[in-house]
Design a protein around this motif. Structure first.
Motif, PDB file in Angstrom:
ATOM      1  N   GLY A 135       0.786  -1.223   0.000  1.00 50.03           N
ATOM      2  CA  GLY A 135       0.000   0.000   0.000  1.00 50.03           C
ATOM      3  C   GLY A 135       0.823   1.282   0.000  1.00 50.03           C
ATOM      4  N   GLN A 136       2.117   1.172  -0.274  1.00 51.06           N
ATOM      5  CA  GLN A 136       2.965   2.368  -0.319  1.00 51.06           C
ATOM      6  C   GLN A 136       3.173   2.723  -1.793  1.00 51.06           C
ATOM      7  N   PHE A 137       2.441   3.735  -2.261  1.00 53.25           N
ATOM      8  CA  PHE A 137       2.448   4.054  -3.689  1.00 53.25           C
ATOM      9  C   PHE A 137       3.642   4.912  -4.050  1.00 53.25           C
ATOM     10  N   SER A 138       4.583   4.299  -4.748  1.00 53.29           N
ATOM     11  CA  SER A 138       5.768   5.032  -5.183  1.00 53.29           C
ATOM     12  C   SER A 138       5.517   5.648  -6.555  1.00 53.29           C
ATOM     13  N   ALA A 188      -9.783  -4.309   6.536  1.00 49.87           N
ATOM     14  CA  ALA A 188     -11.096  -4.404   5.900  1.00 49.87           C
ATOM     15  C   ALA A 188     -11.159  -5.408   4.748  1.00 49.87           C
ATOM     16  N   LYS A 189     -10.094  -5.457   3.922  1.00 52.01           N
ATOM     17  CA  LYS A 189     -10.186  -6.298   2.729  1.00 52.01           C
ATOM     18  C   LYS A 189      -9.852  -7.757   3.015  1.00 52.01           C
ATOM     19  N   LEU A 190      -9.328  -8.025   4.208  1.00 49.51           N
ATOM     20  CA  LEU A 190      -8.966  -9.404   4.521  1.00 49.51           C
ATOM     21  C   LEU A 190     -10.151 -10.136   5.150  1.00 49.51           C
ATOM     22  N   SER A 191     -10.123 -11.454   5.031  1.00 47.59           N
ATOM     23  CA  SER A 191     -11.179 -12.256   5.642  1.00 47.59           C
ATOM     24  C   SER A 191     -10.977 -12.288   7.158  1.00 47.59           C
ATOM     25  N   VAL A 192     -12.012 -12.773   7.860  1.00 47.53           N
ATOM     26  CA  VAL A 192     -11.930 -12.897   9.315  1.00 47.53           C
ATOM     27  C   VAL A 192     -10.718 -13.744   9.708  1.00 47.53           C
ATOM     28  N   ALA A 193     -10.558 -14.882   9.040  1.00 46.94           N
ATOM     29  CA  ALA A 193      -9.441 -15.774   9.376  1.00 46.94           C
ATOM     30  C   ALA A 193      -8.097 -15.081   9.136  1.00 46.94           C
ATOM     31  N   VAL A 224      -0.051  -3.918   7.070  1.00 50.53           N
ATOM     32  CA  VAL A 224       0.420  -2.526   7.045  1.00 50.53           C
ATOM     33  C   VAL A 224      -0.397  -1.713   6.042  1.00 50.53           C
ATOM     34  N   ARG A 225      -0.692  -2.329   4.889  1.00 48.08           N
ATOM     35  CA  ARG A 225      -1.491  -1.646   3.870  1.00 48.08           C
ATOM     36  C   ARG A 225      -2.891  -1.347   4.401  1.00 48.08           C
ATOM     37  N   GLU A 226      -3.487  -2.325   5.071  1.00 47.61           N
ATOM     38  CA  GLU A 226      -4.877  -2.186   5.499  1.00 47.61           C
ATOM     39  C   GLU A 226      -5.036  -1.247   6.688  1.00 47.61           C
ATOM     40  N   ASN A 227      -4.150  -1.339   7.671  1.00 47.24           N
ATOM     41  CA  ASN A 227      -4.280  -0.489   8.846  1.00 47.24           C
ATOM     42  C   ASN A 227      -3.013  -0.556   9.688  1.00 47.24           C
ATOM     43  N   GLU A 228      -2.225   0.500   9.615  1.00 49.65           N
ATOM     44  CA  GLU A 228      -0.919   0.463  10.258  1.00 49.65           C
ATOM     45  C   GLU A 228      -1.021   0.398  11.787  1.00 49.65           C
TER      46      GLU A 228
END
Lengths: 326, 248
Positions: free
Chosen positions: A54-57, B92-97, A190-194
């Motif tokens: 998720g780090q857009f270069s 958010a985009k990952l499954s529960v597991a 890290v991409r989803e929520n740091e």
């Protein structure tokens, strides 16, 4: 589940890629294939950091150019064997990636700030190389033609194709291996929520640093291969913004954060470029304009790229219900 | 008596605002402690200081007799301090597991083992049937459970729960109370910030009350709720006396 299964589709694609140069002798086709695979390889580098992390270069040209120049100059200035120079160029690319990553991630740069800083690094590299006699300035570096396998130069385009397939194969396998590793899980976290990642014990700085080094190494390999193929590199070809753009377009158009995304995207871009050339007859910049248009379309209508479209179509085939994953 | 966590004279200032003001607190291993107080009392900030998301302006945090004041959050998680967030923050985009597996990876290097451990924890928390759903599609109650499951997957020694009951309906609350008790029963020390007093009275052996950054009461739930300063913190100055008068 056997350990080999996740790699079966990769092997199938690679086998197809390896057979293709054997059955055609069309130079246009082979040349197109090599160029496409170089873009794909650079895209695989970008995809690791941007798609999974998720780090857009916006400055992967910094790594592409580093790889290309290092590979060329180590041979020309220091008389190194081409294969050794190639390896050193990849290592140097990783080191440059680590350095840029250290500076920007240590300062907590994210999102558009990170994108702008990487763009600035690539531009600084381009300007410095352009001005410096050591890099032969704007004229660039020409490699001496000496077609021997030991010299990483081949008389036939098919051989270059095979080598490119091997390199992209390494990138594919590396991407899949990352996906299935703890490092990969942490990278996606890290991409989803740091913040959440840190709460779960993830050293986010270290993870990002590792990702950008690996990412830079792959893109540097693309640069080094480029110079072995074209035997020429100059500041624009190595560090130009269009290199950065192609490296990010391939995975975004193909499918961000997927194993086959960059390859699919690179093929789509190449075909699109050819189409633009045919349609508008060598009008300079026509391909870039079409790339921009396709980027807009992907972002507006298919966030997951071409691969997500294919998947959506597959699910609409009647009589085949959507299966729950086991 | 062994204290697993000792907060020693901790102060946190944000510019001119003192969010936490010289709070000292020692927590026994294996206990459930409730942390209550009106909105803005500094409860979440205190949690952030214990879990390492904020550094104190003054004071020390000791974990198992070791000074961890300078350690970042991820290092504290390695030592065994886990937290949930008041505003749930799933991947958010990952499954529960997959969400839970990120936590499980802290103790399991291999992907397969982390997933296996994640599945076990999910089943224990009643997330079994929705293991493969993306976290973004979950209800609030399921997200709260997921938050809890992820923290548990790191195999913590000390678990900080920040309002896990907020936003749940009464029946969902009834379902999750035994889950929290079961966590304590396996030996994990729990500190919970909670506004739902019924749950606090039900679960906690000890309640600590914060008001305007200061610790104003500390004791058994029944004692604390009768404490004059606590009543006034919630209901305003003089409220305790008025209540007394009304009852008489």
């Amino acid at each position: 589940m056997s350990a080999a299964r996740p790699y079966a589709s990769i092997l199938a694609v690679l086998a197809l890629g390896a057979v293709l140069p054997l059955v055609t002798s069309s130079n246009i086709l082979l040349n197109g294939m090599v160029v496409t695979l170089i873009v794909a390889l650079a895209g695989y580098g970008w995809n690791l950091l941007g798609g999974y992390g998720g780090q857009f270069s916006f400055g992967h040209a910094a790594f592409f150019g580093t790889g290309a120049y290092a590979c060329a100059l180590l041979q020309q200035h220091y008389g190194l064997n081409a294969w050794v120079a190639f390896g050193a160029a990849v290592a140097l690319g990783a080191a440059v990636g680590g350095g840029i990553g250290y500076l920007s991630f240590r300062s907590g740069l994210r999102g558009s700030y990170f994108a702008l800083v990487t763009l600035a690094f690539a531009e600084v590299f381009r300007i410095v190389v352009n001005a410096s006699p050591f890099f032969n300035g704007a004229a660039g570096v020409l490699l001496k033609l000496d077609t021997r396998p030991g010299n990483l130069q081949f008389a036939s385009r098919a051989s270059y194709c095979e080598l490119a397939v091997v390199l992209v194969g390494i990138a594919l396998v590396a991407t899949r291996a990352v996906e299935r590793s703890r490092f990969g899980a942490y990278l996606v976290a890290v991409r989803e929520n740091e913040n959440s990642a840190r709460a779960l014990g993830v050293d986010t700085f270290k993870v990002k640093l590792k990702a950008i080094s690996l990412s830079a190494a792959l893109t540097a390999a693309a640069g080094a291969f480029y110079v072995q193929y074209f035997l020429l590199i100059n500041p624009e070809l190595g560090f130009g913004t269009s290199v950065s753009i192609q490296a990010l377009l391939a995975p975004i158009i193909g499918g961000l954060g997927t194993v086959f995304g960059p390859l699919v995207g690179a093929i789509a871009l190449h075909e699109l470029g050819e189409f633009a050339q045919g349609l508008l007859g060598g009008l300079p910049g026509a391909d870039m304009a079409l790339f921009g248009l396709s980027l807009i379309l992907v972002i507006a209508f298919a966030r997951g790229g071409v691969l997500s479209l294919v998947q959506a179509l597959r699910w609409r085939v009647p009589g085949k219900p959507i299966e729950a994953r086991p | 008596m062994t204290f697993i966590l000792e907060v020693q004279g901790v102060t946190k200032r944000f510019g001119g605002l003192t969010a936490v003001d010289e709070v000292s607190l020692a927590v026994e291993a294996g206990s459930i402690t409730g942390l209550i107080g009106p909105n803005g009392a500094g409860k979440t900030t205190l949690f952030s200081l214990i879990s390492g998301f904020e550094r104190p302006s003054q004071g020390h945090v000791m974990f198992r007799a070791e000074d961890i004041t300078a350690l970042p959050a991820d290092r504290r998680a390695v030592l065994g301090i886990a937290r949930t967030f008041q505003i749930v923050q799933p991947f958010a985009k990952l499954s529960v597991a997959e969400n839970i597996a990120v936590g499980a990876h802290l103790r399991h290097r291999s992907r397969d083992e982390a997933i296996r451990s994640a599945r076990e924890i999910a089943k224990r928390l009643g997330l079994g049937p929705i293991l493969e759903k993306p976290a973004a599609s979950l209800t609030v109650a399921a997200r709260k459970r997921l938050e809890l499951a992820r923290a548990l997957a790191t195999e913590p020694v000390l678990l900080l729960l920040d309002e896990v009951l907020a936003g749940l309906n009464p029946s969902e609350m009834r379902d999750i109370v035994p889950v929290i008790r079961a966590i304590r029963d396996v030996g994990i020390t729990v500190i919970m910030v909670e506004h739902v007093m019924q749950a606090v009275m039900n679960l906690c052996e000890r309640v600590v009350v914060l008001n305007q950054g200061r610790l104003i009461a500390d004791g058994k739930p029944r004692e604390v709720t009768r404490d004059q300063r606590v009543i006034e913190a919630y209901l305003g100055k003089g409220a305790a006396a008025r209540l007394e008068a009304a009852h008489v």
